[in-house]
Design a protein around this motif. Sequence first.
Motif, PDB file in Angstrom:
ATOM      1  N   ALA A 213       0.824  -1.208   0.000  1.00  0.00           N
ATOM      2  CA  ALA A 213       0.000   0.000   0.000  1.00  0.00           C
ATOM      3  C   ALA A 213       0.861   1.262   0.000  1.00  0.00           C
ATOM      4  O   ALA A 213       0.577   2.219  -0.740  1.00  0.00           O
ATOM      5  N   LEU A 214       1.912   1.281   0.817  1.00  0.00           N
ATOM      6  CA  LEU A 214       2.798   2.434   0.867  1.00  0.00           C
ATOM      7  C   LEU A 214       3.556   2.601  -0.448  1.00  0.00           C
ATOM      8  O   LEU A 214       3.686   3.713  -0.962  1.00  0.00           O
TER       9      LEU A 214
ATOM     10  N   SER B 220       1.321   4.047  -2.979  1.00  0.00           N
ATOM     11  CA  SER B 220       1.063   5.463  -2.712  1.00  0.00           C
ATOM     12  C   SER B 220       2.242   6.331  -3.148  1.00  0.00           C
ATOM     13  O   SER B 220       2.051   7.424  -3.684  1.00  0.00           O
ATOM     14  N   THR B 221       3.469   5.855  -2.913  1.00  0.00           N
ATOM     15  CA  THR B 221       4.631   6.637  -3.338  1.00  0.00           C
ATOM     16  C   THR B 221       4.710   6.708  -4.861  1.00  0.00           C
ATOM     17  O   THR B 221       5.004   7.766  -5.426  1.00  0.00           O
TER      18      THR B 221
ATOM     19  N   MET C  24       2.174   6.453  -6.765  1.00  0.00           N
ATOM     20  CA  MET C  24       0.991   7.209  -7.171  1.00  0.00           C
ATOM     21  C   MET C  24       1.288   8.693  -7.334  1.00  0.00           C
ATOM     22  O   MET C  24       0.612   9.397  -8.093  1.00  0.00           O
TER      23      MET C  24
ATOM     24  N   PHE D  74      -1.916   1.487  -7.676  1.00  0.00           N
ATOM     25  CA  PHE D  74      -1.395   2.710  -8.290  1.00  0.00           C
ATOM     26  C   PHE D  74      -2.242   3.166  -9.476  1.00  0.00           C
ATOM     27  O   PHE D  74      -2.486   4.358  -9.681  1.00  0.00           O
TER      28      PHE D  74
ATOM     29  N   THR E 194      -5.298   5.681  -9.870  1.00  0.00           N
ATOM     30  CA  THR E 194      -5.120   7.132  -9.982  1.00  0.00           C
ATOM     31  C   THR E 194      -5.711   7.693 -11.265  1.00  0.00           C
ATOM     32  O   THR E 194      -6.444   8.694 -11.225  1.00  0.00           O
TER      33      THR E 194
ATOM     34  N   PHE F 267      -0.841  15.874  -0.988  1.00  0.00           N
ATOM     35  CA  PHE F 267      -0.919  14.422  -0.790  1.00  0.00           C
ATOM     36  C   PHE F 267       0.466  13.862  -0.466  1.00  0.00           C
ATOM     37  O   PHE F 267       0.603  12.943   0.343  1.00  0.00           O
TER      38      PHE F 267
ATOM     39  N   VAL G 195       1.964  11.131   2.513  1.00  0.00           N
ATOM     40  CA  VAL G 195       2.727   9.921   2.214  1.00  0.00           C
ATOM     41  C   VAL G 195       4.135  10.009   2.796  1.00  0.00           C
ATOM     42  O   VAL G 195       4.691   9.012   3.286  1.00  0.00           O
TER      43      VAL G 195
ATOM     44  N   TRP H  49       3.977   9.064   6.348  1.00  0.00           N
ATOM     45  CA  TRP H  49       3.731   7.617   6.427  1.00  0.00           C
ATOM     46  C   TRP H  49       5.034   6.835   6.176  1.00  0.00           C
ATOM     47  O   TRP H  49       5.282   5.796   6.795  1.00  0.00           O
ATOM     48  N   SER H  50       5.868   7.344   5.274  1.00  0.00           N
ATOM     49  CA  SER H  50       7.080   6.623   4.888  1.00  0.00           C
ATOM     50  C   SER H  50       8.081   6.457   6.028  1.00  0.00           C
ATOM     51  O   SER H  50       9.001   5.640   5.932  1.00  0.00           O
TER      52      SER H  50
END
Length: 392
Positions: free
Chosen positions: A8-9, A12-13, A15, A139, A142, A169, A173, A176-177
């Motif tokens: 998921a992470l 998101s990166t 993305m 991803f 998006t 956004f 992220v 979160w990282s």
Amino acid sequence: MKTAEFIALSASTMMLTALGIDIMLPAFGELREHFGLAPESTATAQIIVFFFMGQVAQIIFGVLSDRFGRLAILRIGFPLYIAGGLAAAFAPTLALMYMARFVAGMGASAVFMTTIAGVRDRFVGDRMAHTMSLILTIFLFTPIFAPFLGIAIMSVASWQMVFLTPPLFAVVVFLWSFRLEESLPPERRTPLAWTTIRKNVWAVVGNRVFLRYMATTTILFAALSSYVASSERIIGEIYGKPELFAWIFAGIGLLMSLCAFTNSRLSSRYGARRTVKGLLVVYTIVGSLLLIVTVVAGDPPDMLVFFIALAIMLAINLAVEPNSSALALEPMGEMAGMAASVYGTLFFFVGSSLGALISHFMVHGVFPLVISFFAIGVVTLVLVFTDRRVVA
């Protein structure tokens, strides 16, 4: 961090690259008006091109990530992306916006490269292809929601707010990282010495397997980047249906996401090499049929026929990429960071440059894009079928 959260992470990166492009496309009309450009101007496409060209920094970040670890470079990339995004939103001229977009692209390149290298550090072979496909499935949502999000924001604010959304956004992220652990331990890191760097570069570019599959994804990306940069103009100007832009773009994105998910199953069952071969055969057949229709019926071809064929080929494109990248990086071992950086640099910089060239010739129709799809299909088939290691 458990595998599900890591996927998921990572999605998101990655993305951030797509969001930094797709959400802005509906705002190009307002952007032309803001800067006093003609409605038929293609200058806005350069906003996408300069972002892609910023990926050339991957070669530098790759060297540094092999020396200092993935997390150090990841935490350089986020601030660059955020600063570039903020500067682009408030740029007084297009020239300054291009520069800001280039900086944002550099930041995205650091994030993109370290994400791929991190996956390679943790997984190998078909398992890497499977993991990358799952990441891409998330991803690729998006392109489905980003155009509608851009339109929704523009209904209550200006194009500047649309441009501010990706860096905002990115802040989330980025925070979160900090839960992510380093995937490259100190004992596996490469000294930062010119002789070592030169040796590793030559080892990467001299590997025929790497070159073969890197070339495959790079030329496939040329057609994809050309479509993305010109999609707003193709739908709004060439076909005269601007009201359908978000729906068409999202529909193609949905098919791409579904195809990427299907690919995760195909690569697990048949292996990455067989999957790439089969997908590219279908890609070339569809490209050939579209070329025949365009030659016979005229340019541009029927809108429904064109976008159905386009959606199929772009979906296959995104399914091929994780398999091809896995095959390219598989023999790299401890040079994964360098290999990922060379791969990403050529993939984005060369691919987007070729895509910009294709877009340059799309003045009154889509024939340059159609002939490019056909030629790319033929070339990639030659590349993968001449690899004697591929299991028939």
